[in-house]
Scaffold this active site. Structure first.
Site, PDB file in Angstrom:
ATOM      1  N   ASP A  91       0.818  -1.211   0.000  1.00 11.74           N
ATOM      2  CA  ASP A  91       0.000   0.000   0.000  1.00 11.74           C
ATOM      3  C   ASP A  91       0.847   1.255   0.000  1.00 11.74           C
ATOM      4  O   ASP A  91       1.866   1.333   0.699  1.00 11.74           O
ATOM      5  CB  ASP A  91      -0.850   0.043   1.282  1.00 11.74           C
ATOM      6  CG  ASP A  91      -2.307  -0.289   1.024  1.00 11.74           C
ATOM      7  OD1 ASP A  91      -2.759  -0.191  -0.136  1.00 11.74           O
ATOM      8  OD2 ASP A  91      -2.985  -0.653   1.998  1.00 11.74           O
ATOM      9  N   LYS A 120      -0.306  -0.428  -4.323  1.00 16.51           N
ATOM     10  CA  LYS A 120      -1.750  -0.178  -4.328  1.00 16.51           C
ATOM     11  C   LYS A 120      -1.995   1.238  -3.822  1.00 16.51           C
ATOM     12  O   LYS A 120      -1.357   1.662  -2.859  1.00 16.51           O
ATOM     13  CB  LYS A 120      -2.477  -1.185  -3.434  1.00 16.51           C
ATOM     14  CG  LYS A 120      -3.980  -0.915  -3.298  1.00 16.51           C
ATOM     15  CD  LYS A 120      -4.738  -2.083  -2.718  1.00 16.51           C
ATOM     16  CE  LYS A 120      -4.725  -2.183  -1.225  1.00 16.51           C
ATOM     17  NZ  LYS A 120      -5.276  -1.011  -0.515  1.00 16.51           N
ATOM     18  N   GLU A 122      -5.169   4.255  -3.064  1.00 12.35           N
ATOM     19  CA  GLU A 122      -6.579   4.600  -2.982  1.00 12.35           C
ATOM     20  C   GLU A 122      -6.857   5.846  -3.825  1.00 12.35           C
ATOM     21  O   GLU A 122      -6.032   6.760  -3.866  1.00 12.35           O
ATOM     22  CB  GLU A 122      -6.974   4.884  -1.525  1.00 12.35           C
ATOM     23  CG  GLU A 122      -6.858   3.662  -0.628  1.00 12.35           C
ATOM     24  CD  GLU A 122      -7.260   3.932   0.818  1.00 12.35           C
ATOM     25  OE1 GLU A 122      -7.911   4.967   1.091  1.00 12.35           O
ATOM     26  OE2 GLU A 122      -6.911   3.104   1.670  1.00 12.35           O
ATOM     27  N   GLU A 189     -13.560  -2.171  -2.476  1.00 15.09           N
ATOM     28  CA  GLU A 189     -13.850  -2.428  -1.055  1.00 15.09           C
ATOM     29  C   GLU A 189     -15.264  -1.949  -0.710  1.00 15.09           C
ATOM     30  O   GLU A 189     -15.620  -0.787  -0.997  1.00 15.09           O
ATOM     31  CB  GLU A 189     -12.816  -1.705  -0.174  1.00 15.09           C
ATOM     32  CG  GLU A 189     -13.077  -1.886   1.312  1.00 15.09           C
ATOM     33  CD  GLU A 189     -11.898  -1.505   2.209  1.00 15.09           C
ATOM     34  OE1 GLU A 189     -10.800  -1.198   1.683  1.00 15.09           O
ATOM     35  OE2 GLU A 189     -12.082  -1.539   3.437  1.00 15.09           O
TER      36      GLU A 189
HETATM   37  O1  KIV Z   1      -4.901  -1.893   4.099  1.00 15.78           O
HETATM   38  C1  KIV Z   1      -5.454  -2.969   3.807  1.00 15.78           C
HETATM   39  O2  KIV Z   1      -5.268  -3.995   4.445  1.00 15.78           O
HETATM   40  C2  KIV Z   1      -6.334  -2.974   2.657  1.00 15.78           C
HETATM   41  C3  KIV Z   1      -7.239  -4.156   2.506  1.00 15.78           C
HETATM   42  C4  KIV Z   1      -8.341  -4.055   3.475  1.00 15.78           C
HETATM   43  C5  KIV Z   1      -7.717  -4.325   1.128  1.00 15.78           C
HETATM   44  O3  KIV Z   1      -6.353  -2.062   1.889  1.00 15.78           O
END
Ligand code: KIV
Length: 271
Positions: A91, A120, A122, A189
């Site tokens: 992330d 990843k 957002e 999500e």
């Molecule tokens: O931060 C995380 O664990 C996530 C998942 C919930 C998809 O983004």
């Protein structure tokens, strides 16, 4: 029947595309350290996400906002040590991708310092330029739509997204915009199942769901949720796989097998 993961080839972004084409479900789970990373890899988890959920499950914070790039680099480096087969997704924390330049520097750190295979982030169409900057520089991207926990204060809580017709239409458009911008994977999500199905059919990239129904290309949950150790009420979309399992490894294997066999999620986990 259990899969035999370690004899199989490494999971790549290309392989995820092939799995979508073959209608083989993609199994994803979060991890934050080497010990669990090894268990997930051995169980045949296809994608291991070092999520910024580590702010809550590792650091005891109320939300993900205070998670730093250094936190992400540290935990991803630990997880990378435990993976032989799974794809490592990491992330990008809050405010780490507000311009293409900042995103390139931070995503570059995740690739260079912690061996991430894909990042990843957002955001919706406002992330178009960021996604193009990253992917055109060789950094694969998973775009995260629907409930975006980094916007919790703007949203006024963690709630299902895309229930209203105009919001659903917008999410469908944003999915296409992000795909065209170069996104390799999409994560949805807390999205109504019918909308998630529509988006999965509309885009050619793999769609991973968490609380997004059964028809997405893959499923992801937070490790602590499937082990039943998340304090407080478990989210509707998760399931405690420790119930009836005699070990952590069995619980993880049961999750992998349930996603592959399409017995998880069930109606009770869906919006
Ligand atoms: O931060 C995380 O664990 C996530 C998942 C919930 C998809 O983004």
């Amino acid at each position: 029947m259990s899969s035999q993961p370690n004899s199989a080839a490494k999971v790549t972004v290309r392989k995820l595309l092939q799995m979508k084409a073959d209608k083989e479900k993609i199994v994803c789970l979060t991890a934050y350290d080497v010990s669990f990373a090894k268990l997930l890899d051995a169980a045949g988890v296809d994608v291991v996400l070092v999520g910024d959920s580590l702010g809550m499950v590792m650091q005891g914070l109320d939300n993900t906002l205070a998670v730093t790039m250094d936190d992400m680099v540290y935990h991803s480096r630990c997880v990378a040590k435990g993976l032989e087969r799974a794809l490592l997704m990491v992330d990008m924390p809050f405010m780490s991708h507000i311009t293409p330049q900042i995103a390139l520097q931070n995503a570059g750190r995740l690739m260079k310092e912690s061996a991430a295979h894909i990042v990843k982030l957002e955001g919706g169409s406002e992330q178009q330029e960021v996604v193009t900057a990253l992917t055109s520089n060789g950094i694969p991207v998973c775009a995260h739509l629907g409930l975006q926990p980094q916007r919790v204060h703007k949203l006024g809580g963690y709630r299902v997204q895309g229930r209203e017709a105009d919001r659903a239409e917008r999410m469908l458009k944003e999915a296409s915009i992000l795909e065209q911008a170069g996104a390799d994977v999409l994560l949805l999500e807390c999205v109504p199942a019918a909308l998630a199905t529509k988006i999965t059919e509309a885009v050619s990239i793999p769609v991973i769901g968490i609380g997004a129904g059964t028809d997405v290309d893959g499923q992801i949950l937070v490790l602590q949720d499937i082990l039943g150790i998340t304090p407080g009420r478990a989210p509707k979309f998760s399931k405690d796989f420790m119930q009836g399992a005699d070990s952590i490894q069995t619980a993880i294997q049961n999750y992998v097998d349930a996603v592959k066999a399409r017995t998880f999620p069930q109606q009770e986990h869906i919006f």
